[in-house]
Design an enzyme around this catalytic site. Structure first.
Site, PDB file in Angstrom:
ATOM      1  N   SER A  24       0.806  -1.229   0.000  1.00  0.00           N
ATOM      2  CA  SER A  24       0.000   0.000   0.000  1.00  0.00           C
ATOM      3  C   SER A  24       0.834   1.272   0.000  1.00  0.00           C
ATOM      4  O   SER A  24       1.607   1.502   0.936  1.00  0.00           O
ATOM      5  CB  SER A  24      -0.897   0.067   1.241  1.00  0.00           C
ATOM      6  OG  SER A  24      -1.954  -0.797   1.133  1.00  0.00           O
ATOM      7  N   HIS A  55      -2.762   0.031  -5.222  1.00  0.00           N
ATOM      8  CA  HIS A  55      -2.164  -1.227  -5.695  1.00  0.00           C
ATOM      9  C   HIS A  55      -2.343  -1.306  -7.217  1.00  0.00           C
ATOM     10  O   HIS A  55      -3.426  -1.632  -7.706  1.00  0.00           O
ATOM     11  CB  HIS A  55      -2.825  -2.437  -5.015  1.00  0.00           C
ATOM     12  CG  HIS A  55      -2.414  -2.593  -3.593  1.00  0.00           C
ATOM     13  ND1 HIS A  55      -1.468  -3.495  -3.189  1.00  0.00           N
ATOM     14  CD2 HIS A  55      -2.801  -1.924  -2.482  1.00  0.00           C
ATOM     15  CE1 HIS A  55      -1.304  -3.391  -1.878  1.00  0.00           C
ATOM     16  NE2 HIS A  55      -2.102  -2.448  -1.432  1.00  0.00           N
ATOM     17  N   HIS A  77      -4.921  -8.995  -1.086  1.00  0.00           N
ATOM     18  CA  HIS A  77      -4.949  -9.298   0.355  1.00  0.00           C
ATOM     19  C   HIS A  77      -5.973 -10.387   0.628  1.00  0.00           C
ATOM     20  O   HIS A  77      -6.977 -10.492  -0.076  1.00  0.00           O
ATOM     21  CB  HIS A  77      -5.366  -8.056   1.159  1.00  0.00           C
ATOM     22  CG  HIS A  77      -4.559  -6.844   0.854  1.00  0.00           C
ATOM     23  ND1 HIS A  77      -4.776  -6.093  -0.281  1.00  0.00           N
ATOM     24  CD2 HIS A  77      -3.531  -6.265   1.504  1.00  0.00           C
ATOM     25  CE1 HIS A  77      -3.905  -5.093  -0.296  1.00  0.00           C
ATOM     26  NE2 HIS A  77      -3.141  -5.173   0.765  1.00  0.00           N
ATOM     27  N   TYR A  79      -8.260 -10.364   2.761  1.00  0.00           N
ATOM     28  CA  TYR A  79      -9.600  -9.828   3.016  1.00  0.00           C
ATOM     29  C   TYR A  79     -10.377  -9.496   1.744  1.00  0.00           C
ATOM     30  O   TYR A  79     -11.572  -9.255   1.776  1.00  0.00           O
ATOM     31  CB  TYR A  79      -9.529  -8.589   3.935  1.00  0.00           C
ATOM     32  CG  TYR A  79      -8.781  -7.393   3.353  1.00  0.00           C
ATOM     33  CD1 TYR A  79      -9.304  -6.626   2.317  1.00  0.00           C
ATOM     34  CD2 TYR A  79      -7.536  -7.025   3.858  1.00  0.00           C
ATOM     35  CE1 TYR A  79      -8.621  -5.544   1.797  1.00  0.00           C
ATOM     36  CE2 TYR A  79      -6.849  -5.947   3.356  1.00  0.00           C
ATOM     37  CZ  TYR A  79      -7.394  -5.211   2.326  1.00  0.00           C
ATOM     38  OH  TYR A  79      -6.708  -4.150   1.805  1.00  0.00           O
ATOM     39  N   GLU A  80      -9.697  -9.485   0.580  1.00  0.00           N
ATOM     40  CA  GLU A  80     -10.410  -9.091  -0.640  1.00  0.00           C
ATOM     41  C   GLU A  80     -11.381 -10.170  -1.124  1.00  0.00           C
ATOM     42  O   GLU A  80     -12.443  -9.865  -1.634  1.00  0.00           O
ATOM     43  CB  GLU A  80      -9.416  -8.718  -1.746  1.00  0.00           C
ATOM     44  CG  GLU A  80      -8.687  -7.426  -1.426  1.00  0.00           C
ATOM     45  CD  GLU A  80      -7.775  -6.977  -2.550  1.00  0.00           C
ATOM     46  OE1 GLU A  80      -8.262  -6.733  -3.650  1.00  0.00           O
ATOM     47  OE2 GLU A  80      -6.554  -6.895  -2.299  1.00  0.00           O
ATOM     48  N   ALA A 107       2.246  -1.627   4.548  1.00  0.00           N
ATOM     49  CA  ALA A 107       1.945  -0.517   5.447  1.00  0.00           C
ATOM     50  C   ALA A 107       1.411  -1.152   6.722  1.00  0.00           C
ATOM     51  O   ALA A 107       0.704  -2.159   6.665  1.00  0.00           O
ATOM     52  CB  ALA A 107       0.894   0.387   4.827  1.00  0.00           C
ATOM     53  N   MET A 202      -2.272  -6.202   7.457  1.00  0.00           N
ATOM     54  CA  MET A 202      -3.233  -7.123   6.849  1.00  0.00           C
ATOM     55  C   MET A 202      -2.640  -7.918   5.685  1.00  0.00           C
ATOM     56  O   MET A 202      -3.375  -8.354   4.789  1.00  0.00           O
ATOM     57  CB  MET A 202      -4.459  -6.340   6.360  1.00  0.00           C
ATOM     58  CG  MET A 202      -5.126  -5.500   7.435  1.00  0.00           C
ATOM     59  SD  MET A 202      -6.480  -4.544   6.749  1.00  0.00           S
ATOM     60  CE  MET A 202      -6.764  -3.344   8.069  1.00  0.00           C
ATOM     61  N   SER A 203      -1.325  -8.104   5.670  1.00  0.00           N
ATOM     62  CA  SER A 203      -0.732  -8.785   4.502  1.00  0.00           C
ATOM     63  C   SER A 203       0.552  -9.505   4.912  1.00  0.00           C
ATOM     64  O   SER A 203       0.770  -9.790   6.084  1.00  0.00           O
ATOM     65  CB  SER A 203      -0.416  -7.745   3.418  1.00  0.00           C
ATOM     66  OG  SER A 203       0.605  -6.876   3.876  1.00  0.00           O
ATOM     67  N   ASN A 226       0.674   4.756  10.867  1.00  0.00           N
ATOM     68  CA  ASN A 226      -0.160   5.273  11.975  1.00  0.00           C
ATOM     69  C   ASN A 226       0.207   4.551  13.274  1.00  0.00           C
ATOM     70  O   ASN A 226       0.796   3.472  13.236  1.00  0.00           O
ATOM     71  CB  ASN A 226      -1.656   5.031  11.684  1.00  0.00           C
ATOM     72  CG  ASN A 226      -1.954   3.562  11.379  1.00  0.00           C
ATOM     73  OD1 ASN A 226      -1.727   3.102  10.253  1.00  0.00           O
ATOM     74  ND2 ASN A 226      -2.434   2.832  12.364  1.00  0.00           N
ATOM     75  N   HIS A 238      -7.879   4.575   5.318  1.00  0.00           N
ATOM     76  CA  HIS A 238      -6.970   4.207   4.228  1.00  0.00           C
ATOM     77  C   HIS A 238      -6.247   5.449   3.679  1.00  0.00           C
ATOM     78  O   HIS A 238      -5.101   5.379   3.253  1.00  0.00           O
ATOM     79  CB  HIS A 238      -7.746   3.485   3.121  1.00  0.00           C
ATOM     80  CG  HIS A 238      -6.854   2.874   2.075  1.00  0.00           C
ATOM     81  ND1 HIS A 238      -5.863   1.944   2.384  1.00  0.00           N
ATOM     82  CD2 HIS A 238      -6.778   3.057   0.724  1.00  0.00           C
ATOM     83  CE1 HIS A 238      -5.239   1.591   1.266  1.00  0.00           C
ATOM     84  NE2 HIS A 238      -5.767   2.255   0.249  1.00  0.00           N
TER      85      HIS A 238
HETATM   86  N1  HPA Z   1      -3.767  -1.995  11.213  1.00  0.00           N
HETATM   87  C1  HPA Z   1      -3.775  -2.891  10.229  1.00  0.00           C
HETATM   88  N2  HPA Z   1      -3.303  -2.640   9.026  1.00  0.00           N
HETATM   89  C2  HPA Z   1      -2.776  -1.433   8.785  1.00  0.00           C
HETATM   90  C3  HPA Z   1      -2.743  -0.447   9.768  1.00  0.00           C
HETATM   91  C4  HPA Z   1      -3.264  -0.741  11.061  1.00  0.00           C
HETATM   92  O1  HPA Z   1      -3.275   0.081  11.995  1.00  0.00           O
HETATM   93  N3  HPA Z   1      -2.158   0.644   9.213  1.00  0.00           N
HETATM   94  C5  HPA Z   1      -1.847   0.304   7.919  1.00  0.00           C
HETATM   95  N4  HPA Z   1      -2.225  -0.944   7.660  1.00  0.00           N
END
Ligand code: HPA
Length: 264
Positions: A24, A55, A77, A79-80, A107, A202-203, A226, A238
């Protein structure tokens, strides 16, 4: 023609030893690759296409600091579409092309107050909180993959040295693979902190498992976009992920370029 044959058919004498997966907001690194060819995933049989913004869905073949690389600009991912094995085809293809190392990037949200948004973390281990595996439904003993030292220790030491030489702060830690696509609750973040996680994302873990089964070395970098849920007043989104991934882009590019150069 399968994806490996297709790639070979358009690039004679191209034998990359390094594959890259750009996550990402990190697709920008792709612009710094001296390109030989670009192939859209829809031309590559079995390459999953991500619908997530940021992406791109292209395979890039080219040079980074004189070293041949093959890079996925964008990845799918879990989750997709709930297909945990989706990244098998690309990674098996890289192995067939002769890649010995795969560098995974993502990310992630940080659980550590000393590694804030815009910083980069080397993943030294992971915890799989999804309960699924890309090796589900495989048979035979090949499925029982050793996960000790999944992220190659020598390569991790090397990238830390490179960051130091370039005066870039590079943290290290355990990446928790969360299912998504919703961000975590503060309670989940508190729980995984107690269990030893330093970042949540998430990856990357399915790719790590597939690559280790293929006996490829793995190095993985998280760009911290973050602080994890509940750690500050901010709302997670996002858009924020994309903004801070871009903020870290320059340090990320320096570290990765110097690391790839050092392998040749
Ligand atoms: N959690 C999960 N996935 C992420 C986050 C997060 O805080 N930030 C960027 N991808």
């Amino acid at each position: 023609m399968n994806c490996t044959q297709y790639i070979q058919s358009i690039t004679a004498n191209f034998n990359p030893k390094i594959a890259l997966v750009l996550g990402s907001g990190l697709g920008e690194f792709a612009d710094s690759i001296e390109k030989i060819a670009e192939i859209s995933y829809d031309k590559l049989e079995g390459f999953p296409i991500s619908a997530v913004k940021g992406h791109a869905g292209k395979l890039i073949l080219g040079f980074v600091g004189g070293t041949q690389v093959i890079a996925m600009q964008g990845r799918v991912h879990y989750y997709e579409n709930a297909q945990v094995e989706a990244m098998k085809t690309p990674i098996h293809c890289f192995k067939e092309l002769g890649c010995e190392l795969i560098i995974l990037t993502n990310a992630a949200g940080s659980l550590d107050t000393n590694a804030g948004p815009g910083s980069v973390m080397v993943i030294n281990d992971y915890i799989n909180f999804t309960g699924v595996s890309p090796l589900f439904s495989e048979t035979g003993n090949q499925r029982f993959v050793n996960m000790v030292n999944a992220y190659d220790k020598k390569l991790r030491q090397k990238i830390h040295r490179i960051a130091e030489d370039n005066n870039i702060h590079l943290s290290k830690g355990v990446y928790a693979w969360m299912c998504g696509p919703q961000f975590e609750t503060p309670a989940e973040i508190n729980a995984i902190r107690i269990l030893g996680a330093n970042a949540a994302g998430m990856s990357t873990v399915p790719e790590t498992i597939i690559a280790r089964q293929q006996e490829m070395k793995v190095l993985a970098l998280s760009v911290i976009t973050n602080y994890a849920a509940g750690m500050d007043d901010g709302e997670l989104s996002h858009e924020q992920t994309m903004k801070y991934a871009n903020k870290a882009a320059s340090n990320f590019k320096t570290i990765l370029t110097e690391f790839i150069k050092s392998t040749s």
